[in-house]
Design a protein around this motif. Structure first.
Motif, short mmCIF file in Angstrom:
data_model
loop_
_atom_site.label_atom_id
_atom_site.label_comp_id
_atom_site.label_asym_id
_atom_site.label_seq_id
_atom_site.Cartn_x
_atom_site.Cartn_y
_atom_site.Cartn_z
N ASP A 101 -4.07 -5.69 -1.92
CA ASP A 101 -2.68 -5.16 -1.05
C ASP A 101 -3.11 -3.97 -0.03
N THR A 102 -2.73 -3.87 1.11
CA THR A 102 -2.84 -2.91 1.85
C THR A 102 -1.77 -2.04 1.69
N VAL A 103 -2.16 -0.48 1.27
CA VAL A 103 -0.74 0.33 0.99
C VAL A 103 -0.82 1.76 1.86
N SER A 104 0.38 2.02 1.98
CA SER A 104 0.34 3.40 2.93
C SER A 104 0.81 4.61 2.05
N ALA A 105 0.29 5.71 2.42
CA ALA A 105 0.40 6.99 1.75
C ALA A 105 2.04 6.95 1.43
N GLN A 107 3.94 4.92 -0.46
CA GLN A 107 4.49 3.83 -0.81
C GLN A 107 4.56 3.84 -2.51
N ASP A 122 3.64 6.71 -6.64
CA ASP A 122 3.42 6.49 -5.22
C ASP A 122 1.89 6.68 -4.87
N THR A 125 -2.54 8.10 -0.82
CA THR A 125 -3.42 7.89 0.42
C THR A 125 -3.14 6.54 0.96
N SER A 126 -3.42 6.26 1.93
CA SER A 126 -3.43 4.68 2.64
C SER A 126 -4.75 4.05 2.31
#
Length: 150
Positions: A101-105, A107, A122, A125-126
């Protein structure tokens, strides 16, 4: 019954070997309060062993199906990528992401229960989730690596 304190990749684990079945290659082991049935490598059973069965913690929400049961060995922690450490001791209630999965800082990656409160863990980092180092229902200690983001 024997107690051990193990350090693996800088993380401490309290391990109690409760039951070793001399007739097979299985043992009952408690790691940081969670009981596992584990196989012992390099030991020959004295008679035909039973199929390997892994115990799922009773307090684990959303008990995994047999195909996703808790592994008998802790996963090795990757050394590359950004690790998301556990901020305080608790129990993993849910995991909100999957490997790849691609995650954002900022999230939410997982929810941890500590001191009867739910705490969002959370992303710092992205990036892409490279590794999930814990499973739902696991007891974790402060500083344990929860997720690796690359």
């Amino acid at each position: 019954m024997k107690d051990y304190k193990l350090t693996i990749h800088g993380q401490e684990f309290n391990v109690r070997v409760e039951n070793i079945n001399d007739a097979s290659t299985e043992a009952t082991v408690v790691v940081n309060g969670v009981e596992y049935k584990v196989g012992i490598e390099g030991v020959k059973p004295t008679k035909v062993s039973k199929p390997h069965v892994t115990r799922i913690p009773e307090n684990a929400p959303n008990n995994p199906t047999p195909s996703t049961a808790i592994p008998s060995k802790p996963a090795a922690v990757s050394t590359s990528g950004t690790r998301v450490p556990c901020p305080l001791p608790g129990t993993v209630l849910s995991i909100k992401v999957a490997v790849g999965d691609t995650v954002s800082a900022g999230q939410t990656l997982m929810v941890l229960e500590a001191m009867k409160m739910e705490n969002n863990i959370d992303a710092t980092t992205s990036g892409i989730v490279k590794e999930i180092c814990v499973q739902t229902g696991a007891s974790v200690m402060e500083g344990d690596t929860l997720i690796i983001i690359g």
